[in-house]
Design a protein around this motif. Structure first.
Motif, PDB file in Angstrom:
ATOM      1  N   LEU A 226      32.499  58.957  37.641  1.00 22.55           N
ATOM      2  CA  LEU A 226      33.906  58.691  37.943  1.00 22.55           C
ATOM      3  C   LEU A 226      34.169  57.192  38.059  1.00 22.55           C
ATOM      4  N   VAL A 227      33.251  56.458  38.688  1.00 20.77           N
ATOM      5  CA  VAL A 227      33.412  55.004  38.800  1.00 20.77           C
ATOM      6  C   VAL A 227      33.378  54.360  37.421  1.00 20.77           C
ATOM      7  N   LEU A 228      32.435  54.750  36.576  1.00 19.78           N
ATOM      8  CA  LEU A 228      32.363  54.199  35.225  1.00 19.78           C
ATOM      9  C   LEU A 228      33.649  54.483  34.457  1.00 19.78           C
ATOM     10  N   TYR A 229      34.167  55.680  34.592  1.00 11.24           N
ATOM     11  CA  TYR A 229      35.403  56.044  33.879  1.00 11.24           C
ATOM     12  C   TYR A 229      36.583  55.229  34.402  1.00 11.24           C
ATOM     13  N   ARG A 230      36.717  55.107  35.719  1.00 18.83           N
ATOM     14  CA  ARG A 230      37.858  54.388  36.287  1.00 18.83           C
ATOM     15  C   ARG A 230      37.800  52.893  35.964  1.00 18.83           C
ATOM     16  N   VAL A 231      36.612  52.318  35.966  1.00 16.47           N
ATOM     17  CA  VAL A 231      36.482  50.896  35.605  1.00 16.47           C
ATOM     18  C   VAL A 231      36.864  50.700  34.142  1.00 16.47           C
ATOM     19  N   SER A 243      46.426  41.049  28.090  1.00 22.04           N
ATOM     20  CA  SER A 243      45.576  40.150  27.303  1.00 22.04           C
ATOM     21  C   SER A 243      46.137  39.833  25.921  1.00 22.04           C
ATOM     22  N   GLY A 244      47.025  40.675  25.417  1.00 19.87           N
ATOM     23  CA  GLY A 244      47.475  40.490  24.045  1.00 19.87           C
ATOM     24  C   GLY A 244      46.385  40.745  23.034  1.00 19.87           C
ATOM     25  N   ALA A 245      45.413  41.587  23.384  1.00 20.12           N
ATOM     26  CA  ALA A 245      44.261  41.833  22.508  1.00 20.12           C
ATOM     27  C   ALA A 245      44.648  42.733  21.343  1.00 20.12           C
ATOM     28  N   ARG A 246      43.974  42.500  20.236  1.00 22.30           N
ATOM     29  CA  ARG A 246      44.136  43.355  19.063  1.00 22.30           C
ATOM     30  C   ARG A 246      42.977  44.340  18.929  1.00 22.30           C
ATOM     31  N   ARG A 247      41.820  43.967  19.454  1.00 20.66           N
ATOM     32  CA  ARG A 247      40.645  44.828  19.333  1.00 20.66           C
ATOM     33  C   ARG A 247      39.858  44.796  20.638  1.00 20.66           C
ATOM     34  N   VAL A 248      39.388  45.965  21.031  1.00 19.79           N
ATOM     35  CA  VAL A 248      38.595  46.096  22.246  1.00 19.79           C
ATOM     36  C   VAL A 248      37.356  46.914  21.917  1.00 19.79           C
ATOM     37  N   ASP A 249      36.204  46.438  22.369  1.00 18.07           N
ATOM     38  CA  ASP A 249      34.944  47.173  22.211  1.00 18.07           C
ATOM     39  C   ASP A 249      34.556  47.767  23.559  1.00 18.07           C
ATOM     40  N   LEU A 250      34.449  49.081  23.602  1.00 16.34           N
ATOM     41  CA  LEU A 250      34.049  49.813  24.806  1.00 16.34           C
ATOM     42  C   LEU A 250      32.631  50.330  24.581  1.00 16.34           C
ATOM     43  N   THR A 251      31.683  49.793  25.359  1.00 19.94           N
ATOM     44  CA  THR A 251      30.270  50.089  25.139  1.00 19.94           C
ATOM     45  C   THR A 251      29.649  50.663  26.406  1.00 19.94           C
ATOM     46  N   LEU A 252      28.906  51.748  26.237  1.00 21.79           N
ATOM     47  CA  LEU A 252      28.119  52.339  27.321  1.00 21.79           C
ATOM     48  C   LEU A 252      26.703  52.518  26.796  1.00 21.79           C
ATOM     49  N   LYS A 253      25.750  51.822  27.424  1.00 23.21           N
ATOM     50  CA  LYS A 253      24.387  51.867  26.904  1.00 23.21           C
ATOM     51  C   LYS A 253      23.371  51.910  28.035  1.00 23.21           C
ATOM     52  N   THR A 255      20.022  50.408  29.536  1.00 24.11           N
ATOM     53  CA  THR A 255      19.255  49.169  29.525  1.00 24.11           C
ATOM     54  C   THR A 255      18.108  49.289  30.526  1.00 24.11           C
ATOM     55  N   PRO A 256      17.141  48.368  30.484  1.00 27.23           N
ATOM     56  CA  PRO A 256      16.067  48.401  31.496  1.00 27.23           C
ATOM     57  C   PRO A 256      16.594  48.311  32.925  1.00 27.23           C
ATOM     58  N   ALA A 257      17.742  47.637  33.116  1.00 30.85           N
ATOM     59  CA  ALA A 257      18.302  47.514  34.462  1.00 30.85           C
ATOM     60  C   ALA A 257      19.023  48.772  34.909  1.00 30.85           C
ATOM     61  N   GLY A 258      19.417  49.625  33.975  1.00 28.88           N
ATOM     62  CA  GLY A 258      20.158  50.837  34.323  1.00 28.88           C
ATOM     63  C   GLY A 258      21.128  51.212  33.222  1.00 28.88           C
ATOM     64  N   VAL A 259      22.302  51.654  33.637  1.00 33.73           N
ATOM     65  CA  VAL A 259      23.372  52.002  32.698  1.00 33.73           C
ATOM     66  C   VAL A 259      24.413  50.895  32.736  1.00 33.73           C
ATOM     67  N   GLU A 260      24.760  50.382  31.575  1.00 38.41           N
ATOM     68  CA  GLU A 260      25.685  49.245  31.494  1.00 38.41           C
ATOM     69  C   GLU A 260      26.957  49.636  30.741  1.00 38.41           C
ATOM     70  N   LEU A 261      28.085  49.401  31.381  1.00 38.95           N
ATOM     71  CA  LEU A 261      29.392  49.580  30.746  1.00 38.95           C
ATOM     72  C   LEU A 261      29.970  48.205  30.453  1.00 38.95           C
ATOM     73  N   SER A 262      30.449  48.013  29.230  1.00 38.12           N
ATOM     74  CA  SER A 262      31.037  46.743  28.837  1.00 38.12           C
ATOM     75  C   SER A 262      32.360  47.006  28.128  1.00 38.12           C
ATOM     76  N   VAL A 263      33.405  46.311  28.565  1.00 34.53           N
ATOM     77  CA  VAL A 263      34.714  46.369  27.917  1.00 34.53           C
ATOM     78  C   VAL A 263      35.081  44.944  27.532  1.00 34.53           C
ATOM     79  N   ARG A 306      31.920  43.762  32.785  1.00 30.52           N
ATOM     80  CA  ARG A 306      30.590  44.349  32.660  1.00 30.52           C
ATOM     81  C   ARG A 306      30.211  44.996  33.997  1.00 30.52           C
ATOM     82  N   LEU A 307      29.826  46.257  33.928  1.00 31.37           N
ATOM     83  CA  LEU A 307      29.402  47.001  35.116  1.00 31.37           C
ATOM     84  C   LEU A 307      28.002  47.542  34.862  1.00 31.37           C
ATOM     85  N   VAL A 308      27.063  47.162  35.717  1.00 32.73           N
ATOM     86  CA  VAL A 308      25.669  47.601  35.580  1.00 32.73           C
ATOM     87  C   VAL A 308      25.338  48.487  36.775  1.00 32.73           C
ATOM     88  N   VAL A 309      24.977  49.727  36.489  1.00 31.74           N
ATOM     89  CA  VAL A 309      24.636  50.702  37.528  1.00 31.74           C
ATOM     90  C   VAL A 309      23.114  50.874  37.514  1.00 31.74           C
TER      91      VAL A 309
END
Length: 316
Positions: A226-231, A243-253, A255-263, A306-309
């Protein structure tokens, strides 16, 4: 040894050293004082003051570090706490400060957890009412409009069709709001599908969201998902609105540190803008699951959230 006695002994050492030099050294004082003797005495006094200042600075240095930590402490951004160096009361003061910060962080996390749980429950209730009450009412209105339009004359039928389309658009908007308030797809299909649906929801003529998710994600508990989704949801909302952005990359992967969410977006960036309630809410949620949230400029331009769990925290 108490702080007052430490300061007294530091001053006593300097004064005793100066007195010993006067008594045992070759220096004599005439009456009246000669110019050379006055210069020597002033030089000796300056040396004593400098030595006293140096020793006091050395002895009270832990207090300076503690003061700087006090000035920069932020419960939403935990930092390494000052080491309990020094002796006696100074070490006890640093230890007491660290314990106080620990209690404040624990209390804030507990109160934030209760507040966010209440917020999620209220979102669930509002979404349910939107779906059951307003959604069903608008559906009934659409059926009535269709029935009336089928029996109306041609000019009136065209107007009723326009009203039908407006009502249908309103019904779709209400359903979209209800989905944002209560992500049913997260509960039914899991985090990966929920993030893909979220990316599709924010993709439109002005902004494209590309989701990237690893297939080997470790199992995560409901609160972490739920935290990953809300972030991710708040990050995409900020990108779409500010932001006026045209493109956004939403990544969930994984990693050795854990689970990383990047927007990451290609907008104009934050450039030191003050953090609003949305970003503060993301930090609150990150603290609840022991995650590390960073927000800053992305590679090249734009903004990256970037959120690292840690895996040990987010797993079942």
């Amino acid at each position: 040894m108490s702080l007052s006695w430490r300061i007294f002994l530091l001053n006593a050492v300097v004064l005793l050293a100066g007195t010993a030099l006067l008594l045992l050294g070759p220096v004599t004082v005439s009456t009246p004082v000669l110019l050379t003797e006055a210069v020597i005495l002033m030089a000796g006094l300056a040396v004593m003051l400098i030595a006293n200042a140096f020793l006091l600075r050395l002895g009270l240095a832990p207090l300076g570090r503690l003061a700087r930590s006090m000035a920069t402490v932020d419960l939403l951004r935990p930092r390494p706490r000052p080491a309990a160096t020094g002796h006696g009361e100074i070490a006890e003061l640093v230890t007491a400060f660290n314990a106080m910060i620990g209690r404040l962080e624990a209390e804030r996390a507990a109160s934030s957890g209760r507040a966010l749980s209440a917020q999620e429950a209220e979102r669930h209730r509002i979404a349910q009412e939107l779906h059951d009450e307003i959604g069903q009412s608008l559906t009934a209105v659409l059926l009535d409009l269709k029935r009336v339009a089928d029996q109306a004359a041609d000019p009136v039928r065209e107007q009723l069709h326009e009203v039908q389309e407006t009502t249908r658009a309103s019904l779709d908007e209400i359903r979209r709001i209800a989905r944002r308030l209560r992500p049913g797809v997260l509960e039914e299909l899991g985090l990966t599908s929920a993030l893909k649906a979220l990316a599709a929801e924010f993709t439109g003529p002005t902004m494209s969201v590309r989701p990237h998710t690893d297939a080997d994600l470790p199992p995560l508990d409901h609160d972490t998902e739920l935290v990953l989704y809300r972030v991710a949801q708040e990050s995409l909302t900020n990108a779409a609105r500010h932001s006026g952005a045209r493109r956004v990359d939403l990544t969930l992967k994984h990693t050795p540190a854990g689970v990383e969410l990047s927007v990451r977006d290609d907008g104009h960036g934050i450039y030191g803008a003050p953090e609003g309630a949305g970003i503060s809410g993301m930090r609150e949620r990150a603290l609840l699951i022991g995650a590390d949230l960073t927000l800053g400029p992305g590679p090249g331009s734009g903004t990256e959230v970037r959120l690292v769990v840690p895996t040990h925290h987010g797993s079942h």
